[in-house]
Scaffold this active site. Structure first.
Site, PDB file in Angstrom:
ATOM      1  N   ARG A 138       2.659  -5.357  -8.154  1.00 19.70           N
ATOM      2  CA  ARG A 138       3.577  -5.826  -9.196  1.00 19.70           C
ATOM      3  C   ARG A 138       3.050  -5.367 -10.559  1.00 19.70           C
ATOM      4  O   ARG A 138       1.831  -5.239 -10.743  1.00 19.70           O
ATOM      5  CB  ARG A 138       3.664  -7.356  -9.189  1.00 19.70           C
ATOM      6  N   HIS A 175      10.584   0.843  -9.266  1.00 22.74           N
ATOM      7  CA  HIS A 175      10.420  -0.223  -8.255  1.00 22.74           C
ATOM      8  C   HIS A 175      11.240   0.123  -7.008  1.00 22.74           C
ATOM      9  O   HIS A 175      12.105  -0.642  -6.579  1.00 22.74           O
ATOM     10  CB  HIS A 175      10.840  -1.594  -8.818  1.00 22.74           C
TER      11      HIS A 175
HETATM   12  P1  NDP Z   1       1.112 -10.102   2.716  1.00 21.60           P
HETATM   13  O1  NDP Z   1       1.226 -11.526   2.274  1.00 21.60           O
HETATM   14  O2  NDP Z   1       1.369  -9.748   4.127  1.00 21.60           O
HETATM   15  O3  NDP Z   1      -0.319  -9.540   2.328  1.00 21.60           O
HETATM   16  C1  NDP Z   1      -0.956  -9.845   1.150  1.00 21.60           C
HETATM   17  C2  NDP Z   1      -2.434  -9.617   1.374  1.00 21.60           C
HETATM   18  O4  NDP Z   1      -3.103  -9.752   0.120  1.00 21.60           O
HETATM   19  C3  NDP Z   1      -3.037 -10.631   2.347  1.00 21.60           C
HETATM   20  O5  NDP Z   1      -3.801  -9.949   3.311  1.00 21.60           O
HETATM   21  C4  NDP Z   1      -3.898 -11.510   1.443  1.00 21.60           C
HETATM   22  O6  NDP Z   1      -5.086 -11.954   2.040  1.00 21.60           O
HETATM   23  C5  NDP Z   1      -4.256 -10.551   0.319  1.00 21.60           C
HETATM   24  N1  NDP Z   1      -4.577 -11.291  -0.905  1.00 21.60           N
HETATM   25  C6  NDP Z   1      -3.856 -12.260  -1.501  1.00 21.60           C
HETATM   26  N2  NDP Z   1      -4.494 -12.713  -2.587  1.00 21.60           N
HETATM   27  C7  NDP Z   1      -5.649 -12.024  -2.668  1.00 21.60           C
HETATM   28  C8  NDP Z   1      -6.742 -12.059  -3.565  1.00 21.60           C
HETATM   29  N3  NDP Z   1      -6.784 -12.918  -4.603  1.00 21.60           N
HETATM   30  N4  NDP Z   1      -7.772 -11.220  -3.349  1.00 21.60           N
HETATM   31  C9  NDP Z   1      -7.757 -10.356  -2.286  1.00 21.60           C
HETATM   32  N5  NDP Z   1      -6.744 -10.294  -1.398  1.00 21.60           N
HETATM   33  C10 NDP Z   1      -5.703 -11.102  -1.586  1.00 21.60           C
HETATM   34  O7  NDP Z   1       2.080  -9.275   1.742  1.00 21.60           O
HETATM   35  P2  NDP Z   1       2.758  -7.836   2.005  1.00 21.60           P
HETATM   36  O8  NDP Z   1       1.736  -6.919   2.547  1.00 21.60           O
HETATM   37  O9  NDP Z   1       4.040  -8.023   2.728  1.00 21.60           O
HETATM   38  O10 NDP Z   1       3.149  -7.434   0.507  1.00 21.60           O
HETATM   39  C11 NDP Z   1       2.155  -7.305  -0.477  1.00 21.60           C
HETATM   40  C12 NDP Z   1       2.806  -7.144  -1.841  1.00 21.60           C
HETATM   41  O11 NDP Z   1       3.422  -5.868  -1.963  1.00 21.60           O
HETATM   42  C13 NDP Z   1       3.961  -8.116  -2.151  1.00 21.60           C
HETATM   43  O12 NDP Z   1       3.488  -9.393  -2.505  1.00 21.60           O
HETATM   44  C14 NDP Z   1       4.636  -7.416  -3.300  1.00 21.60           C
HETATM   45  O13 NDP Z   1       4.002  -7.782  -4.505  1.00 21.60           O
HETATM   46  C15 NDP Z   1       4.357  -5.929  -3.030  1.00 21.60           C
HETATM   47  N6  NDP Z   1       5.586  -5.251  -2.631  1.00 21.60           N
HETATM   48  C16 NDP Z   1       6.050  -4.237  -3.425  1.00 21.60           C
HETATM   49  C17 NDP Z   1       7.200  -3.542  -3.106  1.00 21.60           C
HETATM   50  C18 NDP Z   1       7.670  -2.387  -3.923  1.00 21.60           C
HETATM   51  O14 NDP Z   1       8.745  -1.858  -3.645  1.00 21.60           O
HETATM   52  N7  NDP Z   1       6.915  -1.935  -4.896  1.00 21.60           N
HETATM   53  C19 NDP Z   1       7.996  -3.900  -1.908  1.00 21.60           C
HETATM   54  C20 NDP Z   1       7.386  -4.936  -1.105  1.00 21.60           C
HETATM   55  C21 NDP Z   1       6.246  -5.594  -1.485  1.00 21.60           C
HETATM   56  P3  NDP Z   1      -5.138 -13.302   2.965  1.00 21.60           P
HETATM   57  O15 NDP Z   1      -4.289 -13.040   4.154  1.00 21.60           O
HETATM   58  O16 NDP Z   1      -6.575 -13.451   3.284  1.00 21.60           O
HETATM   59  O17 NDP Z   1      -4.601 -14.430   2.131  1.00 21.60           O
END
Ligand code: NDP
Length: 308
Positions: free
Chosen positions: A223, A271
């Site tokens: 983001r 985006h």
């Molecule tokens: P998930 O929830 O599946 O994965 C997020 C990962 O980030 C998890 O493994 C989580 O770890 C980790 N995480 C969260 N907080 C932290 C932190 N503080 N430090 C380190 N690791 C962290 O999400 P997705 O993979 O589905 O999507 C990820 C992001 O991609 C979305 O939230 C969105 O912002 C972005 N996105 C962008 C798009 C675009 O078109 N540009 C489209 C779709 C998504 P844990 O499991 O241990 O909590």
């Protein structure tokens, strides 16, 4: 038991057609044509309407139409109603394509060649073998893992950083804030696929850039607010970063004249890295509705205390 859709209207028409084909018994309506609000049991939205609880007294499930929910004011959704984000395969597939394109663009100096072409310069650049270009992914969720699985085929050394520990074959995994500098120390191309939370806002900042090898490349598909713009521009100017591919900005769209528009070492997309694909998303939503009826666990259920 109506499903109400409140997001992109062009794709909404496609959702309506697919629902009519695949679940003719489930009434499907497009916002703002809500019909009798008491009939609405399921809401699919990018941004939820105000006063959800009072407007739709029989609401059972709320879906975010995207993979992230930071745009979603979760406080509007009553605590007892599950909020589910899209875990549909179309998002992952398109994200994998985009990140592969971006990593290869940085790996193969595409920004450089675009600038050379504009100046009618014919000058080769020595190719770095993939096995000497280390790619690191921040966020090892559904998307980060899908991206790493595909990048493996190119032979890049791979690592990943995540909140909780992960074990992924062929990927050196790091967990937690303390491990971040070690993860960054060898990453030549850094990909941000984190959700936006209070912990990750501004994480792509000067301190982080200083931990990367000099001249690293950046891909931000998380983001816009993950990136501290002034630190980022300074890192490009100083050579700490050599180039970047940005799919997200803050705000979106950027104002006219913003430095990112014309920066020779930034490739900007609107985006557009990945998109919910109606064909597969409708199947996902129908599956979650069926699971909910059977009282089963719901894939993609958002943990509101974590914010993702
Ligand atoms: P998930 O929830 O599946 O994965 C997020 C990962 O980030 C998890 O493994 C989580 O770890 C980790 N995480 C969260 N907080 C932290 C932190 N503080 N430090 C380190 N690791 C962290 O999400 P997705 O993979 O589905 O999507 C990820 C992001 O991609 C979305 O939230 C969105 O912002 C972005 N996105 C962008 C798009 C675009 O078109 N540009 C489209 C779709 C998504 P844990 O499991 O241990 O909590």
């Amino acid at each position: 038991m109506t499903v109400l859709y409140k997001a992109n209207m062009v794709r909404g028409a496609e959702w309506a057609r697919l629902f009519a084909e695949r679940a003719p018994d489930i009434p499907f309506r497009l916002w703002p044509d809500i019909g009798n609000p008491a009939d609405v049991r399921h809401l699919v939205a990018w941004v939820p309407p105000d006063d959800i609880a009072t407007t739709f007294p029989n609401l059972e499930l709320v879906f975010s139409v995207g993979a992230g929910v930071d745009q979603f004011d979760t406080s509007k959704v009553p605590a007892h109603i599950p909020l589910v984000r899209m875990l549909e395969p179309g998002i992952a597939e398109t994200m994998v394509e985009y990140v592969t394109m971006a990593v290869l663009a940085l790996h193969r100096d595409l920004l450089h060649f675009i600038n050379q072409q504009k100046q009618q310069v014919w000058r080769e650049i020595r190719i770095t073998p993939a096995k000497r270009r280390h790619v690191g992914v921040m966020g090892l969720g559904q998307l980060g893992q899908a991206v790493l699985a595909r990048l493996k085929a190119f032979g890049f050394p791979l690592s990943g950083w995540n909140r909780s520990p992960r074990q992924i074959e062929g990927v050196t995994c790091y967990a937690g804030a303390d491990a971040l500098p070690d993860f960054l120390a060898q990453v030549d191309i850094l990909v941000c696929l984190l959700p936006l939370t209070d912990q990750t806002r501004g994480i792509l900042n000067a301190d982080l850039f200083a931990c990367l090898p000099r001249g690293a490349g950046l891909v931000n598909v998380g983001r816009g607010p993950h990136l501290v713009e002034s630190d980022f521009l300074a890192a490009l100017d100083s050579g700490a970063l050599s180039g970047a591919v940005l799919d997200v900005t803050d705000p979106e769209p950027l104002a006219a004249g913003h430095p990112f528009w014309s920066h020779p070492r930034i490739l900007l997309t609107p985006h557009n890295a990945s998109m919910t694909t109606p064909d597969t998303a409708v199947d996902f939503v129908l599956d979650v509705i069926a699971r909910h009826r059977r009282g089963e666990e719901l894939p993609g259920r958002v943990d509101r205390t974590r914010g993702y």
